[in-house]
Design a protein around this motif. Structure first.
Motif, PDB file in Angstrom:
ATOM      1  N   ASP A 103     -23.602  43.591   3.328  1.00 27.37           N
ATOM      2  CA  ASP A 103     -23.837  45.139   3.814  1.00 27.37           C
ATOM      3  C   ASP A 103     -23.208  45.458   5.093  1.00 27.37           C
ATOM      4  O   ASP A 103     -23.121  44.607   6.100  1.00 27.37           O
ATOM      5  CB  ASP A 103     -25.476  45.238   3.760  1.00 27.37           C
ATOM      6  CG  ASP A 103     -26.117  45.094   2.316  1.00 27.37           C
ATOM      7  OD1 ASP A 103     -25.348  44.936   1.386  1.00 27.37           O
ATOM      8  OD2 ASP A 103     -27.402  45.138   2.434  1.00 27.37           O
ATOM      9  N   TYR A 104     -22.575  46.608   4.941  1.00 30.31           N
ATOM     10  CA  TYR A 104     -22.003  47.130   5.990  1.00 30.31           C
ATOM     11  C   TYR A 104     -21.917  48.590   5.827  1.00 30.31           C
ATOM     12  O   TYR A 104     -22.183  49.072   5.016  1.00 30.31           O
ATOM     13  CB  TYR A 104     -20.619  46.392   6.380  1.00 30.31           C
ATOM     14  CG  TYR A 104     -19.727  46.362   5.016  1.00 30.31           C
ATOM     15  CD1 TYR A 104     -18.908  47.773   4.919  1.00 30.31           C
ATOM     16  CD2 TYR A 104     -19.567  45.540   4.311  1.00 30.31           C
ATOM     17  CE1 TYR A 104     -17.906  47.492   3.717  1.00 30.31           C
ATOM     18  CE2 TYR A 104     -18.726  45.455   3.057  1.00 30.31           C
ATOM     19  CZ  TYR A 104     -17.843  46.485   2.958  1.00 30.31           C
ATOM     20  OH  TYR A 104     -17.106  46.816   1.764  1.00 30.31           O
ATOM     21  N   SER A 105     -21.428  49.354   6.938  1.00 31.17           N
ATOM     22  CA  SER A 105     -21.154  50.698   6.839  1.00 31.17           C
ATOM     23  C   SER A 105     -19.584  51.006   7.219  1.00 31.17           C
ATOM     24  O   SER A 105     -18.827  50.403   8.257  1.00 31.17           O
ATOM     25  CB  SER A 105     -21.546  51.287   8.027  1.00 31.17           C
ATOM     26  OG  SER A 105     -23.242  51.207   8.101  1.00 31.17           O
ATOM     27  N   GLU A 108     -16.711  52.145   8.615  1.00 32.66           N
ATOM     28  CA  GLU A 108     -16.370  52.868  10.011  1.00 32.66           C
ATOM     29  C   GLU A 108     -15.379  53.851   9.404  1.00 32.66           C
ATOM     30  O   GLU A 108     -15.560  55.056  10.079  1.00 32.66           O
ATOM     31  CB  GLU A 108     -16.158  52.141  10.885  1.00 32.66           C
ATOM     32  CG  GLU A 108     -17.325  51.146  11.343  1.00 32.66           C
ATOM     33  CD  GLU A 108     -16.852  50.025  12.417  1.00 32.66           C
ATOM     34  OE1 GLU A 108     -15.676  50.091  12.609  1.00 32.66           O
ATOM     35  OE2 GLU A 108     -17.796  49.554  13.015  1.00 32.66           O
ATOM     36  N   SER A 127     -16.326  46.805   9.117  1.00 35.80           N
ATOM     37  CA  SER A 127     -17.397  47.239  10.204  1.00 35.80           C
ATOM     38  C   SER A 127     -17.697  46.061  11.104  1.00 35.80           C
ATOM     39  O   SER A 127     -17.682  44.922  10.569  1.00 35.80           O
ATOM     40  CB  SER A 127     -18.698  47.702   9.479  1.00 35.80           C
ATOM     41  OG  SER A 127     -19.710  47.648  10.348  1.00 35.80           O
ATOM     42  N   GLN A 166     -22.143  43.372  10.120  1.00 33.66           N
ATOM     43  CA  GLN A 166     -22.575  42.978   8.889  1.00 33.66           C
ATOM     44  C   GLN A 166     -23.742  42.375   8.655  1.00 33.66           C
ATOM     45  O   GLN A 166     -23.976  41.588   9.476  1.00 33.66           O
ATOM     46  CB  GLN A 166     -21.058  42.646   8.183  1.00 33.66           C
ATOM     47  CG  GLN A 166     -19.978  43.742   8.301  1.00 33.66           C
ATOM     48  CD  GLN A 166     -18.940  42.839   7.522  1.00 33.66           C
ATOM     49  OE1 GLN A 166     -18.840  42.194   6.485  1.00 33.66           O
ATOM     50  NE2 GLN A 166     -17.601  43.291   7.862  1.00 33.66           N
ATOM     51  N   GLY A 190     -22.243  51.901  -3.038  1.00 34.16           N
ATOM     52  CA  GLY A 190     -22.830  52.650  -2.094  1.00 34.16           C
ATOM     53  C   GLY A 190     -24.356  52.050  -1.813  1.00 34.16           C
ATOM     54  O   GLY A 190     -25.000  51.554  -2.861  1.00 34.16           O
ATOM     55  N   ARG A 191     -25.055  52.347  -0.657  1.00 34.84           N
ATOM     56  CA  ARG A 191     -26.322  51.821  -0.503  1.00 34.84           C
ATOM     57  C   ARG A 191     -27.119  53.337  -0.130  1.00 34.84           C
ATOM     58  O   ARG A 191     -26.579  54.199   0.585  1.00 34.84           O
ATOM     59  CB  ARG A 191     -26.540  51.181   0.659  1.00 34.84           C
ATOM     60  CG  ARG A 191     -26.001  49.690   0.384  1.00 34.84           C
ATOM     61  CD  ARG A 191     -26.281  48.841   1.411  1.00 34.84           C
ATOM     62  NE  ARG A 191     -25.627  48.985   2.559  1.00 34.84           N
ATOM     63  CZ  ARG A 191     -25.915  49.264   3.819  1.00 34.84           C
ATOM     64  NH1 ARG A 191     -27.129  49.110   4.317  1.00 34.84           N
ATOM     65  NH2 ARG A 191     -25.098  49.480   4.743  1.00 34.84           N
ATOM     66  N   ASN A 196     -19.101  56.082   8.356  1.00 36.96           N
ATOM     67  CA  ASN A 196     -19.974  55.074   8.335  1.00 36.96           C
ATOM     68  C   ASN A 196     -20.683  54.984   7.063  1.00 36.96           C
ATOM     69  O   ASN A 196     -22.129  54.659   7.040  1.00 36.96           O
ATOM     70  CB  ASN A 196     -20.936  55.275   9.670  1.00 36.96           C
ATOM     71  CG  ASN A 196     -20.235  54.701  10.806  1.00 36.96           C
ATOM     72  OD1 ASN A 196     -19.691  53.797  10.886  1.00 36.96           O
ATOM     73  ND2 ASN A 196     -20.497  55.615  11.840  1.00 36.96           N
ATOM     74  N   SER A 197     -20.058  55.383   5.882  1.00 35.83           N
ATOM     75  CA  SER A 197     -20.625  55.088   4.746  1.00 35.83           C
ATOM     76  C   SER A 197     -21.449  53.766   4.438  1.00 35.83           C
ATOM     77  O   SER A 197     -20.701  52.703   4.447  1.00 35.83           O
ATOM     78  CB  SER A 197     -20.020  55.580   3.580  1.00 35.83           C
ATOM     79  OG  SER A 197     -19.283  56.766   3.724  1.00 35.83           O
ATOM     80  N   PRO A 198     -22.891  53.861   4.103  1.00 36.21           N
ATOM     81  CA  PRO A 198     -23.184  52.525   3.582  1.00 36.21           C
ATOM     82  C   PRO A 198     -22.701  51.690   2.616  1.00 36.21           C
ATOM     83  O   PRO A 198     -22.694  52.465   1.368  1.00 36.21           O
ATOM     84  CB  PRO A 198     -24.687  52.527   3.642  1.00 36.21           C
ATOM     85  CG  PRO A 198     -24.813  54.207   3.438  1.00 36.21           C
ATOM     86  CD  PRO A 198     -23.545  54.710   3.827  1.00 36.21           C
TER      87      PRO A 198
END
Length: 88
Positions: free
Chosen positions: A30-32, A34, A13, A16, A64-65, A38-40
């Motif tokens: 932490d990122y999503s 892509e 991503s 971040q 995951g978040r 776009n899963s956190p």
């Protein structure tokens, strides 16, 4: 610390958030993701080892978040353990 990577750098991503400890080591990012809708994700690094002057995390775990940004313990999305590390 929030970072924005340029398009020329391949990463999960471009945006971040890094959590850096008192020793300057990245402990969490932490990122999503892509390429995965776009899963956190919460990406933890630990068990640092110094090899030929280079500090490397030998354990990495990605969770995951939830909607509040907290990690979700199950399922573990990625788990990497390194041993017998050599730099050449």
């Amino acid at each position: 610390m929030a970072v924005q990577y340029p398009d020329a750098i391949a990463t999960h991503s471009a945006h971040q958030v890094l959590c850096i400890d008192a020793d300057g080591l990245i402990r969490r990012r932490d990122y999503s993701v892509e390429i995965s809708a776009n899963s956190p994700a919460a990406h933890y690094s630990s068990d640092f080892l110094t090899v030929d002057g280079i500090v490397l995390p030998t354990k990495r775990v990605v969770y995951g978040r939830d909607v509040t940004g907290h990690r979700v313990e199950e399922p573990v999305l990625v788990s990497i353990d390194l041993d017998n590390v050599k730099v050449s």
